[in-house]
Design a protein around this motif. Structure first.
Motif, PDB file in Angstrom:
ATOM      1  N   HIS A   1     -20.049  -4.668   7.927  1.00  9.44           N
ATOM      2  CA  HIS A   1     -19.318  -3.980   8.916  1.00  9.44           C
ATOM      3  C   HIS A   1     -18.907  -3.951  10.417  1.00  9.44           C
ATOM      4  O   HIS A   1     -19.540  -3.959  11.808  1.00  9.44           O
ATOM      5  CB  HIS A   1     -19.852  -2.443   9.010  1.00  9.44           C
ATOM      6  CG  HIS A   1     -20.034  -2.579   7.135  1.00  9.44           C
ATOM      7  ND1 HIS A   1     -18.845  -1.603   6.595  1.00  9.44           N
ATOM      8  CD2 HIS A   1     -21.286  -1.965   6.880  1.00  9.44           C
ATOM      9  CE1 HIS A   1     -20.006  -1.614   5.229  1.00  9.44           C
ATOM     10  NE2 HIS A   1     -21.505  -1.897   5.350  1.00  9.44           N
ATOM     11  N   LEU A  13     -16.789  -4.208  12.291  1.00  5.82           N
ATOM     12  CA  LEU A  13     -15.613  -3.279  13.258  1.00  5.82           C
ATOM     13  C   LEU A  13     -16.616  -2.250  13.764  1.00  5.82           C
ATOM     14  O   LEU A  13     -16.173  -1.744  14.905  1.00  5.82           O
ATOM     15  CB  LEU A  13     -14.432  -3.590  13.005  1.00  5.82           C
ATOM     16  CG  LEU A  13     -13.676  -4.101  12.614  1.00  5.82           C
ATOM     17  CD1 LEU A  13     -12.213  -4.114  11.490  1.00  5.82           C
ATOM     18  CD2 LEU A  13     -12.953  -5.150  13.184  1.00  5.82           C
ATOM     19  N   ARG A  14     -17.912  -1.766  12.872  1.00  2.58           N
ATOM     20  CA  ARG A  14     -17.976  -0.248  13.229  1.00  2.58           C
ATOM     21  C   ARG A  14     -19.792  -0.656  14.005  1.00  2.58           C
ATOM     22  O   ARG A  14     -20.322   0.200  13.791  1.00  2.58           O
ATOM     23  CB  ARG A  14     -18.366   0.259  11.898  1.00  2.58           C
ATOM     24  CG  ARG A  14     -16.158   0.116  11.301  1.00  2.58           C
ATOM     25  CD  ARG A  14     -16.890   0.990  10.120  1.00  2.58           C
ATOM     26  NE  ARG A  14     -18.312   2.592  10.430  1.00  2.58           N
ATOM     27  CZ  ARG A  14     -18.815   3.291   9.262  1.00  2.58           C
ATOM     28  NH1 ARG A  14     -18.524   2.743   8.291  1.00  2.58           N
ATOM     29  NH2 ARG A  14     -19.102   4.417   9.613  1.00  2.58           N
ATOM     30  N   TYR A  15     -19.592  -2.074  14.361  1.00  2.00           N
ATOM     31  CA  TYR A  15     -21.125  -1.849  14.181  1.00  2.00           C
ATOM     32  C   TYR A  15     -21.911  -1.493  15.266  1.00  2.00           C
ATOM     33  O   TYR A  15     -22.435  -1.082  15.822  1.00  2.00           O
ATOM     34  CB  TYR A  15     -21.305  -3.595  14.795  1.00  2.00           C
ATOM     35  CG  TYR A  15     -22.631  -4.272  15.472  1.00  2.00           C
ATOM     36  CD1 TYR A  15     -23.810  -4.744  14.172  1.00  2.00           C
ATOM     37  CD2 TYR A  15     -23.372  -4.755  16.736  1.00  2.00           C
ATOM     38  CE1 TYR A  15     -24.810  -4.869  15.208  1.00  2.00           C
ATOM     39  CE2 TYR A  15     -24.240  -5.189  17.212  1.00  2.00           C
ATOM     40  CZ  TYR A  15     -24.898  -5.346  16.094  1.00  2.00           C
ATOM     41  OH  TYR A  15     -26.368  -5.298  16.663  1.00  2.00           O
ATOM     42  N   THR A  16     -20.899  -1.767  16.735  1.00  2.00           N
ATOM     43  CA  THR A  16     -21.654  -0.610  17.967  1.00  2.00           C
ATOM     44  C   THR A  16     -21.620   0.292  18.376  1.00  2.00           C
ATOM     45  O   THR A  16     -22.325   1.171  18.553  1.00  2.00           O
ATOM     46  CB  THR A  16     -20.420  -1.215  18.777  1.00  2.00           C
ATOM     47  OG1 THR A  16     -18.700  -1.021  19.549  1.00  2.00           O
ATOM     48  CG2 THR A  16     -20.310  -2.786  19.366  1.00  2.00           C
ATOM     49  N   VAL A  17     -20.684   0.865  16.419  1.00  2.00           N
ATOM     50  CA  VAL A  17     -20.716   2.318  17.058  1.00  2.00           C
ATOM     51  C   VAL A  17     -22.135   3.000  16.149  1.00  2.00           C
ATOM     52  O   VAL A  17     -22.717   3.935  16.242  1.00  2.00           O
ATOM     53  CB  VAL A  17     -19.366   2.821  16.141  1.00  2.00           C
ATOM     54  CG1 VAL A  17     -19.537   4.475  15.830  1.00  2.00           C
ATOM     55  CG2 VAL A  17     -18.329   3.031  16.552  1.00  2.00           C
ATOM     56  N   ILE A  18     -21.819   1.968  14.486  1.00  3.87           N
ATOM     57  CA  ILE A  18     -23.250   2.652  13.613  1.00  3.87           C
ATOM     58  C   ILE A  18     -24.376   2.214  14.603  1.00  3.87           C
ATOM     59  O   ILE A  18     -25.523   3.328  14.734  1.00  3.87           O
ATOM     60  CB  ILE A  18     -23.557   1.714  12.381  1.00  3.87           C
ATOM     61  CG1 ILE A  18     -22.210   2.002  11.576  1.00  3.87           C
ATOM     62  CG2 ILE A  18     -24.443   1.902  12.150  1.00  3.87           C
ATOM     63  CD1 ILE A  18     -21.635   1.470  10.926  1.00  3.87           C
ATOM     64  N   ASN A  22     -25.513   2.088  17.781  1.00  2.00           N
ATOM     65  CA  ASN A  22     -26.086   2.197  19.031  1.00  2.00           C
ATOM     66  C   ASN A  22     -27.269   2.722  19.232  1.00  2.00           C
ATOM     67  O   ASN A  22     -28.255   2.539  18.649  1.00  2.00           O
ATOM     68  CB  ASN A  22     -24.888   3.830  19.013  1.00  2.00           C
ATOM     69  CG  ASN A  22     -25.658   4.918  18.035  1.00  2.00           C
ATOM     70  OD1 ASN A  22     -26.694   5.403  18.559  1.00  2.00           O
ATOM     71  ND2 ASN A  22     -25.022   4.931  17.269  1.00  2.00           N
ATOM     72  N   LYS A  76     -23.911  -1.801  24.142  1.00  6.80           N
ATOM     73  CA  LYS A  76     -23.258  -2.420  22.968  1.00  6.80           C
ATOM     74  C   LYS A  76     -22.704  -3.947  23.010  1.00  6.80           C
ATOM     75  O   LYS A  76     -22.096  -4.205  24.328  1.00  6.80           O
ATOM     76  CB  LYS A  76     -21.508  -0.745  23.102  1.00  6.80           C
ATOM     77  CG  LYS A  76     -22.022   0.558  22.812  1.00  6.80           C
ATOM     78  CD  LYS A  76     -21.227   1.091  22.806  1.00  6.80           C
ATOM     79  CE  LYS A  76     -21.635   3.117  22.079  1.00  6.80           C
ATOM     80  NZ  LYS A  76     -20.239   3.404  22.657  1.00  6.80           N
TER      81      LYS A  76
END
Length: 322
Positions: free
Chosen positions: A128, A130-135, A137, A320
């Motif tokens: 994932h 594209l969602r790494y920095t969101v997940i 955190n 991030k």
């Protein structure tokens, strides 16, 4: 074990790896060298990551925690063994033996959980991206490390408190170089059914569970890498996992090897010798694996070694990924 004189004892005898006097200087020099390499190697990883803002990411945050735990893990057993060899004394007090056992269980658990968390981090990064920095955190990263500490502390307290209830006979010789849980249980002359049940159940849950989690993470990683069309893309994705996969393989394979060797030979001495691999050798090799197989770490180490001095306090932080 038949009941005997079960008065509260005040000390145990650690028999160590060898009772031959002519081998003691060799054993002392070998373990002192491995201990110093372990401490300085892992300390270099911590300092290099801390001093390089580019490495203030989740993966390296977990790596610095693993390096710190490896230093503590080795320091739980090796200094006492070196002291016993130097002073030609095998004595360890009852309180210090339980303390050593507590911290050994604690840092073993932390090693397992941190390796699992690092596998999850690689799973998110590759499966994932594209969602790494969101997940991943900073709050989640800190929470994962905190939960690892809490579970390890509680489990270690549980095992130690149960051992406290045991009575020991006049046989107080531990055929090991540290106070290992299984050896302590075998020395007891009171009923050890509860201890054995908790130990085996914990092995399944706290070692087998994380191992299954690591296997699942890497099965998904392999599947994602397989779907990458270019060979360069596959290599780049796999290279981010190579160091962690090497450390996980080394940790679990040596632990399994110790278990199988002790089960096959039924020899406490053979088990003690085999335990050296995962208690001393594995923490010593981890910095080499991460520095030799990771370009970011190698570059950070080169920049760190080129600095004339460290100015100001070193603060570990998370930011991030770009």
């Amino acid at each position: 074990m038949e009941p005997g004189n079960n008065t509260r004892i005040s000390e145990f005898l650690l028999l160590g790896l060898s009772e031959e006097l002519e081998l003691q200087p060799l054993v002392f020099g070998l373990f002192l060298s491995m201990y110093l390499v372990t401490v300085f190697g892992n300390l270099l990883i911590i300092l290099a990551v801390s001093s390089d803002p580019h490495l203030h990411t989740p993966m390296y945050f977990f790596l610095t925690n693993l390096s710190f735990v490896d230093i503590c893990f080795t320091s739980t057993t090796v200094p006492k063994m070196l002291w016993n060899i130097q002073t030609q004394s095998k004595v360890i007090t009852y309180a210090r033996c339980l303390t050593q056992m507590y911290f050994f269980i604690l840092f073993t658990g932390l090693d397992i959980f941190l390796l699992t968390v690092m596998a999850y981090d690689r799973f998110v990064a590759i499966c994932h991206p594209l969602r790494y920095t969101v997940i991943m955190n900073p709050w989640l990263c800190a929470l994962l490390v905190l939960v690892s500490w809490v579970v390890s502390v509680l489990y270690s307290l549980l095992q130690t408190s149960i051992v406290l209830q045991l009575s020991f006979c006049t046989e107080v010789e531990i055929p090991h170089f540290f106070c290992e849980l299984n050896q302590m249980i075998q020395l007891a002359c009171s009923d050890t059914f509860l201890n054995n049940m908790v130990m085996y159940l914990a092995t399944v849950l706290l070692a087998g569970g994380p191992f299954l989690g690591i296997l699942y993470s890497y099965s998904q990683i392999v599947s994602s890498i397989h779907r990458i069309s270019s060979a360069q893309g596959k290599y780049k994705a796999f290279s981010t996992c190579a160091s962690h996969l090497s450390v996980v393989s080394l940790f679990y394979c040596t632990g399994l090897g110790v278990y199988l060797s002790s089960a096959a030979t039924q020899s406490s001495h053979s088990s003690a010798v085999a335990s050296v691999i995962y208690t001393v050798v594995t923490p010593m090799l981890n910095p080499f694996i991460y520095s030799l197989r990771n370009r970011d770490i190698k570059e950070a180490l080169m920049r760190f070694s080129g600095m004339p001095a460290l100015k100001g306090p070193i603060v570990l932080g998370l930011k991030k990924c770009p």
